[in-house]
Design an enzyme around this catalytic site. Structure first.
Site, PDB file in Angstrom:
ATOM      1  N   TRP A 114      43.176  35.112  41.254  1.00 18.39           N
ATOM      2  CA  TRP A 114      44.204  34.239  40.656  1.00 18.39           C
ATOM      3  C   TRP A 114      45.367  34.041  41.644  1.00 18.39           C
ATOM      4  O   TRP A 114      46.540  34.116  41.288  1.00 18.39           O
ATOM      5  CB  TRP A 114      44.726  34.826  39.332  1.00 18.39           C
ATOM      6  N   GLU A 167      45.174  40.525  36.346  1.00 15.80           N
ATOM      7  CA  GLU A 167      44.046  41.159  35.655  1.00 15.80           C
ATOM      8  C   GLU A 167      43.503  40.160  34.639  1.00 15.80           C
ATOM      9  O   GLU A 167      44.256  39.353  34.085  1.00 15.80           O
ATOM     10  CB  GLU A 167      44.494  42.428  34.907  1.00 15.80           C
ATOM     11  N   CYS A 168      42.207  40.268  34.358  1.00 12.83           N
ATOM     12  CA  CYS A 168      41.637  39.372  33.336  1.00 12.83           C
ATOM     13  C   CYS A 168      41.913  39.910  31.941  1.00 12.83           C
ATOM     14  O   CYS A 168      41.744  39.204  30.948  1.00 12.83           O
ATOM     15  CB  CYS A 168      40.146  39.199  33.543  1.00 12.83           C
ATOM     16  N   GLY A 169      42.341  41.178  31.847  1.00 11.12           N
ATOM     17  CA  GLY A 169      42.653  41.759  30.542  1.00 11.12           C
ATOM     18  C   GLY A 169      41.681  42.839  30.113  1.00 11.12           C
ATOM     19  O   GLY A 169      41.936  43.558  29.163  1.00 11.12           O
TER      20      GLY A 169
END
Ligand code: SF4
Length: 242
Positions: free
Chosen positions: A228, A235-237
């Site tokens: 990103w 983080e994507c989560g």
């Protein structure tokens, strides 16, 4: 969209104590011993998530001898690199471990049609939420524990990751056999044990996720700088502290 089951809220005090004890005693153990402990403790209720990074490939390499029947899955968002999906096939051929591809309810074409185009640049949190988080929630309701290849030195978000702990976000136990390993140690083992890895790593891609949100980095950049890039998202989560 199909309803996704809510995770359990908290572990029992007994389980919390057991996990803390296990994490302390496994802190100095080898990843193979941690994997063996997890496989014995959770059996068929254990799963492993991998994006086919070097750490995940190494864990699969060890799983092949320690607990080859362990369920392993990949979040196939539809945006992954061709090289990543080809690595899944190479792993299946080498180890006989078929990593399950878990997909969102919509294809990329359907998803982009719903939103008037891709949203990975304009709303990446929503895109990750729909194409990763909702999918892993759907998978993890069928398991009591999941294993991942995160390392503490990858980012501040991951710095406090225990070897074994309760994942509040998903309501299951989380095991991180490589939490206290370094990138150099991982690559030493990959090379020494001839573990298959993503060829993009040889072209400057260090941390690899979905193609539109990943770029190659230079030697002086942080290892996750290519994810990103140019946004505040890190983080994507999946591994966010919950
Ligand atoms: Fe979408 Fe990018 Fe997240 Fe993949 S990493 S799910 S393309 S925002």
């Amino acid at each position: 969209m199909q309803a996704v089951a809510e995770p359990a809220s908290a572990p029992s005090p007994e389980l919390r104590e057991e996990l803390a004890r296990a994490s302390r005693s496994l802190e100095q153990s080898s990843p193979q011993d941690i994997i063996a402990w997890a496989a014995e403790r959770f059996g068929s209720r254990l799963t492993m998530a991998t994006a086919f990074g070097p750490e995940g490939c190494l864990i699969i390499h060890w799983l092949a001898t320690v607990a080859p029947r362990t369920h392993v899955f990949n979040l196939e968002t539809g945006y992954q690199f061709r090289e990543t999906l080809e690595l899944r096939d190479r792993i299946a051929k080498r180890y006989g471990i078929e990593v399950a591809l878990e997909t969102p309810e919509t294809t990329v074409a359907e998803y982009e049609a719903m939103h008037g185009g891709p949203i990975y640049r304009t709303a990446p949190d929503q895109c990750c939420g729909d194409r990763k988080i909702a999918v892993i929630r759907r998978v993890l309701v069928n398991f009591d524990a999941w294993m991942s290849g995160i390392r503490r030195d990858q980012s501040t978000d991951r710095a406090a990751s225990p070897i074994v702990g309760w994942d509040h976000k998903f309501g299951v136990v989380k095991i991180s056999p490589l939490a206290n390993w370094t990138k150099a140690k991982v690559w030493d083992a990959i090379v020494r044990e001839n573990v298959p890895y993503n060829p993009l790593h040889d072209r400057g891609y260090v941390s690899i996720g979905c193609a539109p949100c990943t770029r190659a980095i230079t030697a002086d950049e942080d290892e996750r700088a290519g994810r990103w890039s140019g946004t505040a998202k890190t983080e994507c989560g999946l591994h966010a502290r919950g």
